[in-house]
Design a protein around this motif. Structure first.
Motif, PDB file in Angstrom:
ATOM      1  N   LEU A  17      -1.332   2.421   1.536  1.00 37.19           N
ATOM      2  CA  LEU A  17      -2.003   3.814   1.708  1.00 37.19           C
ATOM      3  C   LEU A  17      -2.402   3.727   3.245  1.00 37.19           C
ATOM      4  O   LEU A  17      -2.198   4.975   3.668  1.00 37.19           O
ATOM      5  CB  LEU A  17      -3.023   4.124   0.566  1.00 37.19           C
ATOM      6  CG  LEU A  17      -2.536   4.335  -0.827  1.00 37.19           C
ATOM      7  CD1 LEU A  17      -3.986   4.461  -1.471  1.00 37.19           C
ATOM      8  CD2 LEU A  17      -1.896   5.544  -0.891  1.00 37.19           C
ATOM      9  N   ILE A  18      -2.890   3.145   3.819  1.00 39.74           N
ATOM     10  CA  ILE A  18      -3.518   3.025   5.145  1.00 39.74           C
ATOM     11  C   ILE A  18      -2.383   3.182   5.980  1.00 39.74           C
ATOM     12  O   ILE A  18      -2.373   3.920   6.803  1.00 39.74           O
ATOM     13  CB  ILE A  18      -3.994   1.617   5.398  1.00 39.74           C
ATOM     14  CG1 ILE A  18      -5.685   1.737   4.818  1.00 39.74           C
ATOM     15  CG2 ILE A  18      -4.343   1.658   7.084  1.00 39.74           C
ATOM     16  CD1 ILE A  18      -6.212   0.438   4.903  1.00 39.74           C
ATOM     17  N   ILE A  19      -0.828   2.451   5.674  1.00 44.69           N
ATOM     18  CA  ILE A  19       0.144   2.392   6.726  1.00 44.69           C
ATOM     19  C   ILE A  19       0.735   4.132   6.383  1.00 44.69           C
ATOM     20  O   ILE A  19       1.179   4.693   7.424  1.00 44.69           O
ATOM     21  CB  ILE A  19       1.070   1.535   6.400  1.00 44.69           C
ATOM     22  CG1 ILE A  19       0.523   0.065   6.435  1.00 44.69           C
ATOM     23  CG2 ILE A  19       2.590   1.861   6.896  1.00 44.69           C
ATOM     24  CD1 ILE A  19       1.524  -1.185   6.070  1.00 44.69           C
ATOM     25  N   ALA A  20       0.520   4.668   5.242  1.00 42.92           N
ATOM     26  CA  ALA A  20       1.238   5.889   5.033  1.00 42.92           C
ATOM     27  C   ALA A  20       0.330   7.071   5.605  1.00 42.92           C
ATOM     28  O   ALA A  20       0.864   7.700   6.514  1.00 42.92           O
ATOM     29  CB  ALA A  20       1.226   6.286   3.515  1.00 42.92           C
ATOM     30  N   VAL A  21      -0.815   7.050   5.758  1.00 41.80           N
ATOM     31  CA  VAL A  21      -2.018   7.795   6.382  1.00 41.80           C
ATOM     32  C   VAL A  21      -1.627   7.857   7.924  1.00 41.80           C
ATOM     33  O   VAL A  21      -1.509   8.609   8.801  1.00 41.80           O
ATOM     34  CB  VAL A  21      -3.285   7.525   6.244  1.00 41.80           C
ATOM     35  CG1 VAL A  21      -4.119   8.339   7.063  1.00 41.80           C
ATOM     36  CG2 VAL A  21      -3.622   7.842   4.730  1.00 41.80           C
TER      37      VAL A  21
END
Length: 95
Positions: A12-16
């Motif tokens: 999720l952090i990478i996607a953001v």
């Protein structure tokens, strides 16, 4: 801190990050970060080298301080004492 993150949270952090900066900007940002890291590393090495040089110079000055140092004088024309003056040499320690 990273050890406490679960795999889903990392994804999720990478996607953001991808949504905020876009895929085109990420390689450019990585190159810029790499250049900055290299510059920082070279400056740190230069500062360490300067510190070692200064420490060596201080050691030499400390050893030289044990010997009496005679003042040096610039000689003017023969017989002309009005223009001669003492000289301070930055490489020799004055007591």
């Amino acid at each position: 801190m990273i050890g406490n993150l679960k795999p889903l949270e990392i994804v999720l952090i990478i996607a953001v990050i991808l949504l905020l900066f876009g895929a085109k900007k990420l390689p450019e940002m990585a190159r810029s970060l790499g250049k900055s890291a290299r510059i920082l590393k070279s400056e740190a090495k230069a500062m360490k080298k300067d510190d070692e040089t200064a420490t060596t110079a201080e050691t030499v000055q400390d050893q030289g301080a044990q010997q009496p140092i005679a003042p040096r004088t610039i000689q003017a024309a023969p017989g002309d004492v009005s223009t001669s003056r003492p000289v301070t040499d930055p490489h020799r320690a004055q007591s």
